[in-house]
Design a protein around this motif. Structure first.
Motif, mmCIF file in Angstrom:
data_model
loop_
_atom_site.group_PDB
_atom_site.id
_atom_site.type_symbol
_atom_site.label_atom_id
_atom_site.label_comp_id
_atom_site.label_asym_id
_atom_site.label_seq_id
_atom_site.Cartn_x
_atom_site.Cartn_y
_atom_site.Cartn_z
ATOM 1 N N ARG A 1 -4.561 -1.589 -10.427
ATOM 2 C CA ARG A 1 -4.459 -2.096 -9.062
ATOM 3 C C ARG A 1 -4.390 -3.619 -9.023
ATOM 4 N N ARG A 2 -3.715 -4.113 -7.999
ATOM 5 C CA ARG A 2 -3.668 -5.553 -7.735
ATOM 6 C C ARG A 2 -3.997 -5.767 -6.267
ATOM 7 N N ARG A 3 -4.727 -6.797 -5.964
ATOM 8 C CA ARG A 3 -5.029 -7.135 -4.582
ATOM 9 C C ARG A 3 -3.964 -8.095 -4.062
ATOM 10 N N PHE A 4 -3.615 -7.942 -2.784
ATOM 11 C CA PHE A 4 -2.651 -8.861 -2.168
ATOM 12 C C PHE A 4 -3.203 -9.288 -0.823
ATOM 13 N N ASP A 5 -2.761 -10.448 -0.371
ATOM 14 C CA ASP A 5 -3.380 -11.063 0.806
ATOM 15 C C ASP A 5 -2.639 -10.753 2.104
ATOM 16 N N HIS A 6 -1.883 -9.676 2.133
ATOM 17 C CA HIS A 6 -1.176 -9.299 3.354
ATOM 18 C C HIS A 6 -1.161 -7.779 3.451
ATOM 19 N N VAL A 7 -0.911 -7.270 4.654
ATOM 20 C CA VAL A 7 -0.846 -5.820 4.868
ATOM 21 C C VAL A 7 0.576 -5.338 4.599
ATOM 22 N N VAL A 8 0.699 -4.271 3.832
ATOM 23 C CA VAL A 8 1.998 -3.688 3.512
ATOM 24 C C VAL A 8 2.191 -2.427 4.346
ATOM 25 N N ARG A 9 3.310 -2.358 5.046
ATOM 26 C CA ARG A 9 3.587 -1.174 5.862
ATOM 27 C C ARG A 9 4.266 -0.127 5.001
ATOM 28 N N ILE A 10 3.647 1.035 4.901
ATOM 29 C CA ILE A 10 4.203 2.113 4.094
ATOM 30 C C ILE A 10 4.525 3.301 4.989
ATOM 31 N N ALA A 11 5.772 3.741 4.938
ATOM 32 C CA ALA A 11 6.214 4.896 5.722
ATOM 33 C C ALA A 11 6.205 6.121 4.824
ATOM 34 N N THR A 12 5.698 7.222 5.337
ATOM 35 C CA THR A 12 5.653 8.439 4.543
ATOM 36 C C THR A 12 6.151 9.619 5.353
ATOM 37 N N GLY A 13 6.920 10.479 4.702
ATOM 38 C CA GLY A 13 7.394 11.707 5.338
ATOM 39 C C GLY A 13 6.685 12.898 4.724
ATOM 40 N N GLY A 14 7.172 14.083 5.019
ATOM 41 C CA GLY A 14 6.539 15.274 4.460
ATOM 42 C C GLY A 14 5.284 15.641 5.220
ATOM 43 N N ALA A 15 4.311 16.156 4.489
ATOM 44 C CA ALA A 15 3.072 16.599 5.116
ATOM 45 C C ALA A 15 2.348 15.438 5.776
ATOM 46 N N ALA B 1 -8.131 5.712 2.735
ATOM 47 C CA ALA B 1 -8.015 5.189 1.375
ATOM 48 C C ALA B 1 -6.865 4.196 1.252
ATOM 49 N N MET B 2 -5.734 4.470 1.918
ATOM 50 C CA MET B 2 -4.587 3.553 1.865
ATOM 51 C C MET B 2 -4.899 2.250 2.584
ATOM 52 N N GLU B 3 -5.590 2.340 3.713
ATOM 53 C CA GLU B 3 -5.957 1.118 4.430
ATOM 54 C C GLU B 3 -6.903 0.258 3.597
ATOM 55 N N ASP B 4 -7.796 0.894 2.867
ATOM 56 C CA ASP B 4 -8.713 0.150 1.999
ATOM 57 C C ASP B 4 -7.963 -0.597 0.898
ATOM 58 N N LEU B 5 -6.792 -0.058 0.511
ATOM 59 C CA LEU B 5 -5.985 -0.703 -0.531
ATOM 60 C C LEU B 5 -5.085 -1.804 0.026
ATOM 61 N N GLY B 6 -4.990 -1.899 1.362
ATOM 62 C CA GLY B 6 -4.163 -2.936 1.973
ATOM 63 C C GLY B 6 -2.868 -2.448 2.580
ATOM 64 N N PHE B 7 -2.763 -1.141 2.823
ATOM 65 C CA PHE B 7 -1.545 -0.557 3.389
ATOM 66 C C PHE B 7 -1.778 -0.082 4.817
ATOM 67 N N SER B 8 -0.754 -0.187 5.635
ATOM 68 C CA SER B 8 -0.742 0.394 6.971
ATOM 69 C C SER B 8 0.226 1.567 6.942
ATOM 70 N N VAL B 9 -0.272 2.765 7.201
ATOM 71 C CA VAL B 9 0.522 3.982 7.042
ATOM 72 C C VAL B 9 1.239 4.337 8.343
#
Length: 548
Positions: A291-305, A314-322
């Motif tokens: 893992r690497r920490r980054f100083d900005h929020v990354v927007r991640i789009a997900t399909g499927g279930a 868990a994703m928000e804790d890693l720095g992602f907005s789902v």
């Protein structure tokens, strides 16, 4: 009054569109604009190679020119089999520039399946990455194929793809795209029966879908997009064209590995990416050393279930907005987006996750999405309870299935594209899938959503993946059975403990009574294969009956 209305209508009908006020919609025109507005900006980063928009435009023009000189014409199919590398992005622009149809092939297919696709599509040219040399050799040796095979050789400009491209004239005259409804791409889907269907997209649909994605995903000139989503899948949800619309930067990645994802996000200040749920799971369970920490929020789009609340947290804790999306190959990828509302941010995680897990609302240029009774096509009430089939119609629905008019007609029965997914519409207009029509479990006459049970199982601290299917039952007709993949280094919970866990969160008739542990079977695009799980249920029942 009637005479006046007739005169007004006739006067307006005098306007006939011409070259001054109408040109064909196509996503490839975005590249020329980006090269004009952002000539020195990074268009594509592939390893140590950075290509500006001016260079990208020139290279795509060259590739289109040499394709034309090689005899590729309007309606001809050009296939490509490659990971998420620069050549894949260039093909998305260059092949349509030549008037041809781009066919991106799933890199996980075996050689026989690839050859079958090339035959069905009658492909004229086949670009294939060196990683799949065995496939390239098999195609070359197949005398029944009349096809030019060109190898994509990384870091070698003296042969293969680069040498072929260099033969093109960056100023050569290319055919004008005059019909926006002409085919731009061909994507094969296996569907549920294993019978492949060639889904055809148009220039118009691809352009509008790209624009809709740019708007709904918040792409802009400062966006940097990491290619974790396979570009062969629905043309990367048209994101390769959407990024060119705004002049964003695309970062290639040959193989999706957690350490590489984290490193590239940190190195290039990635702002967006898209991925199947399996990739979210990979990132969440990656060892701390990857893992690497980054100083900005990354927007991640997900399909499927739908992402369970535990995954969102868990994703928000890693720095992602789902952001949750929904769509099919037949709809150019996602056509619904769970558009976040401002007030959701202040809700408790459990409530926010429940809202975020819905499939959402149409993106701006889809057209219309409706939950309807599949028998009489009547739209169902927005009550969050009445289940019907999710149907789509509009600009971003496929032209149809190649050489399969029967399947096309069936898919468009009633003037809508029939998705086969069952869902409800909530009072706020957001659509939520309740199940595939074949996956709904009917227990004691009650409809039970396998997705609802899976959401609960994902809350268990030891569960990494879960899938639920129907198990025949002599008393209730069907009961749920759960297949579970546990997190690494965990002790397997007993069925009794899992039943107690589920009953605390579900009605009794929705609680699985049977469990099996192990890796879940997946399709080549990472979706869990419930048809195989249903076969496993049949095997288990047969074994039980044999014993008795």
């Amino acid at each position: 009054m009637e005479k006046f209305e007739h005169i007004v209508r006739s006067a307006f009908d005098d306007f006939i569109p011409g070259p001054a006020n109408k040109i064909a919609l196509t996503p490839i025109s975005t590249l020329a604009r980006a090269a004009r507005v952002f000539p020195t900006k990074a268009a594509v980063i592939d390893g140590n190679r950075c290509t500006t928009y001016a260079e990208m435009n020139r290279r795509c023009h060259q590739l289109a020119d040499v394709l034309c000189k090689s005899g590729v014409g309007a309606g001809d199919v050009v296939s490509i089999m490659a990971p998420n590398v620069q050549a894949m992005i260039e093909a998305h622009f260059a092949v349509p520039m030549a008037g041809a149809v781009l066919n991106t092939i799933n890199t996980r297919l075996d050689t026989n399946a690839v050859i079958a696709i090339l035959h069905h599509a009658q492909a004229r040219v086949f670009f294939v990455d060196e990683e799949f040399a065995a496939v390239a050799n098999a195609v070359r040796s197949d005398s029944s194929l009349d096809i030019l095979v060109i190898d994509i050789v990384e870091d070698d400009h003296t042969k293969g793809y680069e040498a072929f491209l260099a033969k093109g004239d960056p100023c050569g005259e290319l055919p004008e795209i005059v019909d926006e409804d002409a085919a731009i791409s061909l994507s094969y889907t296996s569907g549920t029966t294993g019978d492949p269907k060639g889904v055809v997209y148009s220039h118009r649909g691809a352009a509008l879908n790209a624009l809709g994605n740019a708007l709904s995903m918040g792409f802009g000139p400062s966006s940097t997009y990491l290619w974790t989503l396979p570009l062969f899948h629905c043309n990367g949800w048209t994101h390769c064209w959407a990024l060119a619309v705004v002049g964003g930067t695309q970062v290639c990645m040959r193989k999706t590995e957690p350490a590489t994802v984290f490193n590239l996000i940190a190195k290039h200040s990635v702002t967006h990416l898209a991925a199947a749920p399996v990739v979210l799971s990979m990132l969440i369970h990656a060892p701390e050393s990857d893992r690497r920490r980054f100083d900005h929020v990354v927007r991640i789009a997900t399909g499927g279930a739908a992402p369970p609340s535990a995954v969102i947290k868990a994703m928000e804790d890693l720095g992602f907005s789902v952001t949750h999306l929904y769509g099919l190959t037949e709809t150019y990828g996602p056509n619904l987006i769970c558009e976040p509302q401002k007030e959701w941010a202040n809700l408790p995680l459990s409530e926010r996750a429940r809202l975020m897990a819905r499939q959402g609302v149409p993106h701006p240029l889809v057209g219309d999405v409706s939950v309807r009774n599949p028998d009489d096509m009547v739209p169902l009430p927005w009550d969050g309870l009445t289940i019907g089939e999710i149907m789509v119609r509009g600009n971003t629905t496929m032209k149809g299935y190649l050489k399969n008019p029967e399947a096309t007609a069936k898919a468009f029965t009633g003037g809508w594209f029939r998705t086969g997914d069952l869902g409800v519409t909530h009072p706020d207009g957001y659509v939520e899938i309740k199940d595939r029509s074949k996956d709904i479990i009917i227990s004691g006459g009650e409809n039970v959503s396998s997705l609802e049970i899976e959401e609960v199982l994902y809350l268990h601290p030891d569960v990494m993946e879960a899938a639920v299917v129907a198990r025949p039952d002599p008393k209730w007709g069907e009961t749920p059975m759960a297949f579970i993949t546990l997190k690494p280094n965990t002790v397997r919970p007993t069925p009794e403990a899992l039943i107690v866990f589920c009953k605390e969160r579900l009605a009794g008739y929705k609680t699985p009574k049977h469990f099996e542990f192990g890796d879940l079977p997946k399709t080549l695009t990472g979706k869990i294969q419930k048809n195989i799980l249903r076969e496993r249920v049949a095997e288990l029942l047969n074994e039980e009956n044999t014993v008795h």
